[in-house]
Each structure stands twice: as C-alpha cells, then as structure tokens.
Design an enzyme around this catalytic site. Structure first.
Site: not given
Ligand code: PEP
Ligand code: MG
Length: 658
Positions: A308, A415, A549, A573, A620
C-alpha cells in the site's frame, strides 16, 4: 468520605481512546482516590493506560468508587460522563484543557539528524515502484531500538535519576505538543498525538518507572521495563485498537530512553522539503503521518511494488524504488541522492556528470508532462473508434482534487478500506453515506465505482477481531469477512444506496470466487433497501459488479457475468493468485508479472465470459497503466482502465495511439 455507584456505560465505542483520555482528565480534577471496576478487575481512574486496559465497552456495567472529601461530586460527574453516548467524542477540550501548555509549545527543538560527509558512491539497483526522477538531500530514516546498558544505582543517585526521568518525559511530551500545534495537521493526526502525550504522562506508567528507580534501577532501565510491562499488556488484548496501543507504548518508551541517553532519531515529520527518504521499509502509517508533498522520492531496502505504500506513492506521484540492493550503512552515509523511480536506480552522492544527467531527465519529464497536458479533457478513442474510459484509483477524499486535475474520467476503484483503517472505531452509516456522496458529486456525470470493504488479516481494522492466520491472503478477507459481519457490511451497503441518489455511483465486490456469494450480496442489498424504505430514507439503485481477481472467478467468468452489470479485473491479486506468488514477498517479485502468459490467458477468459453475457469489463490493477499492456487489454475488449492519477494522461495518449 467513601462513595460508590454501579453504572452502565453508554459512551459510543466504550472507554477507548479520546473518551478514556477525557474521563481521566475529569477524574484528575478531584482530590479523591477513584477506582473503576469492570468484571472483577479494577484500575486507577486517573491512569488512561490502565483504564484502557480494562477494555470497557458500550453497554458494560462498571462500578465507580471514590474515597476523599469530594468523592460524592466525583462519582456524580464521572457517572454523568459515562452515560452520555457522545462523551469525549467531540472536542478534545470536553473535560479540561487538552491543549498543550504554553511552555510546551515553545520548548523542544525539532529532532535533527546530522548528515555525514559524502562518500561518492555509485549507482544502486532496486525494483521500480513509482515512476519519476528526483534529486535532493538525503533523509535517512532508520529508527531502531536504542542500544543501552542497564545499571544498578546507588542510594545517592536515586534523586538524580528520578529528575532525569521526569525531564526526559517532559522533553518527549513537549516535542509532541509542539508538533500538535502544527496548523497543517488534521483532526485525526492530533488525536494520535494526544494519545501519545497521554501515554507519556500516564500516572501509572510514571509511578511504576519511579518505583523501579527507587528500588535501584537506573532511569533508562526503569523506563524500559515499565514501558514493556504496559506494552505487553496491550499486546495481549484481543481488541485491534488496544493492541495497536502496544506500539504507542513502545514508541513512547523508545523516545523517553532516547531523550535520557541524548540520542536523536529522525521522524518523517522532520524532513526538509524535497528530501529523498532512505529507509529499510516504510509503513503506510509512517507515510500517512508525513507531509507527502514535501517528499522528493522514497528509497527502501525492502518492500514491493504492490504494497500500500507503493500505491500511495503512485497516487501522489512520488518516485519510489523498493528492494534496493544496497545496505543501510551506504544509505545513511549519503548526503545527496538521485532517484529514477521508473528505472529503479538510485545514485548516492552523484558526481557533476551524473548530476547533470539526472537534471536533464527531470527536465525531460517535465516537458513530457507539459506535452501530455493536452489530453486532460480528452475522452480517448483508438484509431478504429473504440472509446476507452480512463479513470482513477482512489482511497481518500484528499485525492479527489489531484485526480480531477490529472484528467480522471471518474473513479474506477474507490478502495473503501482507507476509510476504515487508521481509525479507532468503525465509520458509521451516516459518515460513509456522506463520504461516498462527496465522491459521487465530485466526479458526476462520470461514474464512481466503490469497492465494498476489502480488509483481512494483513490489513486490520479497529472493531473487527481477525483470526490469526498462516496465510492472510488466502484467508478471511473481502467479501468472505463482509458476509459474516453483517453489522459492518449492511451499514456500508445502506450508505451506498443512500449516496447513489447524489451521482453516478456503481458498486463492486472484491474477492469473489463463487456465484452464490454475489447472490447473497444481492439478497442483502434487497434487505437494506427495504430497511431504508421503512426508515423513510432516500435511496437509489446502483449497478453491481465484481472484482475479477481470483483464478476461480476467471474460470467461472461466463457464469458470473450472467449475475452482474460489469467486471473489473484486479491484476494485482489475480497475478499473485494465478502465479502462486505473494504480492508482498520480494523473493518472488520476479513471478509477479501480469504480462505472464498464464495471467494474460486468465484475463482473456474473463473478457470472453463478459462478451458472451454482454457486460463491460474494466481493469483496475496496477497493470492498467502499463503502456505495453494497454493495447493488449483493449484488443481483448476492455473498455475502462483505472489507475493512479499520475498515469492517466499517458494512458489516454496510449489509447489514441492504438
Ligand atoms: C487488485 O487486486 O488488482 C486491486 C486493484 O485491488 P487491491 O490492490 O486493493 O487488492
Ligand atoms: Mg485486490
């Protein structure tokens, strides 16, 4: 006089955090000795640390006992406090002044780090995590446990050690109070600083440390063991908020010991504007406390592109290199640093020629940015006339302005976990409805796609007790947790139904692996609608989609597509699960490739499933911004790309070049 009363606590979220602080401030106004008892355990009402450790929750029955002349008034006022639902949750001054005193505000110089002499080291290589080139003064951020030797003291040293301990506590609280006065700080930042000040001034902590000194331990040893005892007690609780206080206690103890030994350590708040942060690893929490616009670039020895912190760096266009092949000693010795976040290279103390090359690159990037500015209002189409929406991935209200300025055509991924994390309690339905509505209004008529809560063992949230899991990424996260915690999920769904009246809001659900999950979500939405209707609250329908995902979702794309309005592919993911490679583990970073044939095949399956059911597909995950992958995604039928705002203009140009 002795006075005693049983009361039922009505304070929302119980005597945690600020209400506990305010309760203690109120208790301290009285001369009487006051004790609070819950379930057979009691604590001094004038120690917020001990009080918090009682874990008093809303609806708990407690007994208040006071001995002393003003016992009766004390019990009367304290009972009135705990039966008020909003006690201590409003202004910090609810019970006595929570403002630091005048003297505290002028004292305490900023912690500073001296920069050692340049050594002229060459280029180092790491993993590119956020593009952009920067050069600036080094800011070494390597906080560590103080290295101290404990010592027994003689009788005649006791008073001196107690004075030293008190003065160290004062230095630390003065420094925090000075920071607290910074006008740039938000309400939440101030609450964090208040909690830390409170811990340092805590009666029990101070009494316990001074008791140890009187028994012959030096001030450093006494601070460390009194601090450790309390941090262990916090860590042993099951409550996420309370166990996070263990870290407060540890950092406070560390700060007091550093003050006692005269050691100075940096914090990100001490950084000069434009400085390059050099660290072993930075937590999202550290970064959230820093002034992000003051950071020139970040270089970490650990970390991965999908953490993050990396996501935040990209959102704020901060160049970032992680997993740098170098060592702390080299980084700590640098005084000037050049960073190329796109190439993943770092130059410590560049010579004149290297410096000139970096400056040229910075100028070229500026020029490219200026050239891309023409795409700001462009709704891009391929040469063949295919329209592609280029939207932003956001997490907080503060990112709305930069995203609009970056030419975002709405939000492809909001998010919502950022609204839930770093708080002391869960956000209410009203708070959420207000926040989602603010996003919807800001981007209307473009769509804002809100993702329902995606937290799990790796991203804890106060108010949810997560089981200890061997593999949190394969555990109780996302929709799995939400479907079992309707007390969390339903308020979020209701808030979304309410906010949908204010703009073009769509909703998507993360971590789907089965058709049944989406049917359950739909049934809950119907339940929420009926409840809102009964309560007379305005609501509107929204399109419901899912994050694609997991390999299971890709394999079931055809079946899932018949149940929803759209798919959004989470390549971060999807890549980790298809490749069986933890997205946070640098040892397998080279397997984390969304362009791997296995991942691309999964994406193709998702697009084919969507096409058969006639629904649209977006991407995304971070791969949505990759200029090499954009043409491949568009060729497969993807019609929306959502990414960090800093990549939007380049992606728009990329689409027009297809
Ligand atoms: C992903 O998994 O690609 C996604 C956009 O969600 P996050 O990165 O928040 O898991
Ligand atoms: Mg994700």
């Amino acid at each position: 006089m002795h006075c005693e009363r049983k009361v039922t606590v009505m304070v929302r979220d119980g005597l945690h955090a600020r209400p506990a602080t305010q309760f203690v401030k109120l208790a301290k106004r009285f001369g009487a000795e006051i004790e609070v008892e819950r379930k057979g355990r009691s604590a001094n009402a004038k120690s917020s640390v001990k009080l918090m450790l009682l874990g008093i929750k809303e609806s708990d029955e407690i007994t208040l006992r006071a001995d002393g002349e003003d016992a009766e008034t004390a019990i009367h006022e304290l009972s009135a406090f705990v039966v008020s639902p909003d006690a201590g949750l409003g202004h910090a001054q609810d019970a006595g002044s929570a403002q630091p005193d005048e003297a505290a505000l002028v004292a305490a110089p900023l912690a500073q780090i001296s920069q050692p002499v340049a050594l002229g080291e060459g280029k180092l290589f790491g993993i590119p995590a956020s593009v952009g080139t920067a050069i600036g003064p080094a800011f070494a951020f390597f906080p560590r446990e103080p290295d101290v030797t404990l010592r027994r003291i003689a009788e005649h040293e006791i008073l001196f050690e107690i004075a030293a301990f008190r003065s160290a506590v004062r230095t630390v609280t003065d420094d925090l109070s000075r920071r607290r006065a910074d006008a740039a700080l938000g309400e939440e930042d101030r609450a964090i600083l208040d909690a830390l000040i409170d811990v340092a001034r805590d009666e029990e902590f101070n009494a316990s440390a001074e008791g140890l000194i009187r028994a012959g331990t030096d001030a450093v040893g006494a601070a460390m063991s009194a601090g450790r005892e309390l941090s262990d007690a916090f860590a042993a609780t099951e409550d996420a908020y309370l166990s996070a206080r263990a870290e407060d206690m540890r950092s406070m103890t560390r700060a007091i010991v550093l003050a006692l030994t005269g050691t100075i350590q940096p914090t990100l708040a001490d950084m000069a504007p434009g400085a390059i942060v050099l660290a072993e690893e930075i937590g999202a929490f550290d970064l959230a406390k820093a002034n992000l616009s003051a950071i020139g670039a970040i270089v970490c020895l650990k970390g991965t592109v999908n953490s993050h912190v990396a996501i935040m760096a990209r959102a704020h266009a901060i160049p970032l290199v992680v997993g740098l092949r170098g060592d702390e000693a080299k980084l700590a010795a640098a005084s000037l640093v050049g960073v190329d976040g796109g190439a993943g290279t770092v130059q410590l103390d560049p010579d004149d020629a290297a410096r000139a090359t970096i400056e040229v690159k910075i100028a070229a990037e500026r020029q490219e940015r200026e050239g891309l500015a023409v795409f700001h209002a462009v709704a891009p189409e391929t040469r063949g006339g295919r329209k592609v929406t280029v939207a932003a991935n956001l997490g907080t209200l503060a990112e709305i302005e930069p995203a609009l300025a970056a030419g975002a055509m709405g939000v492809g991924l909001l998010r919502t976990e950022f609204l839930f994390m770093q708080r002391k309690s869960l956000p209410t339905e009203d708070e959420q409805a207000e926040t989602y509505a603010a996003f919807a209004k800001a981007f209307a008529p473009h769509a804002v796609i809100v993702r329902t809560l995606d937290v799990g063992g790796d991203k804890p949230v106060s108010g949810v007790v997560f089981p200890k899991e061997e593999n949190p990424f394969l555990g109780w996260r996302g929709v799995r947790m939400c479907l079992e915690r309707l007390d969390i999920f339903k308020p979020q769904l209701k808030a979304l139904l309410r906010a949908a009246t204010t703009g073009n809001l769509k909703v998507m659900v993360p971590m789907i692996v089965d058709v049944e999950e989406i049917r359950q979500v739909r049934a809950l939405i119907a339940e929420c609608k009926a409840e809102l209707r009964a309560a007379g609250l305005a609501q509107a329908d929204f399109d419901l989609g899912i994050m694609m995902e997991t390999p299971a979702a890709a394999l079931l794309a055809e079946e899932l597509a018949r149940e929803v309005a759209f798919f959004s592919i989470g390549t971060n993911d999807l890549t980790q699960y298809v490749m069986a490679a933890d997205r946070l583990n640098p040892s397998v970073a080279k397997l984390n490739r969304p362009d791997h044939p296995a991942v691309m095949k999964a994406i193709a399956m998702i697009c084919e499933g969507a096409a058969k059911a006639g629904i649209w597909v977006g991407v995304c995950g971070e791969a949505a911004a990759d200029p090499n992958l954009i043409p491949r995604f568009v060729a497969m039928g993807v019609s929306e790309l959502s990414m960090s705002p800093g990549s939007i203009l380049k992606a728009k140009k990329c689409v027009t070049d297809i």
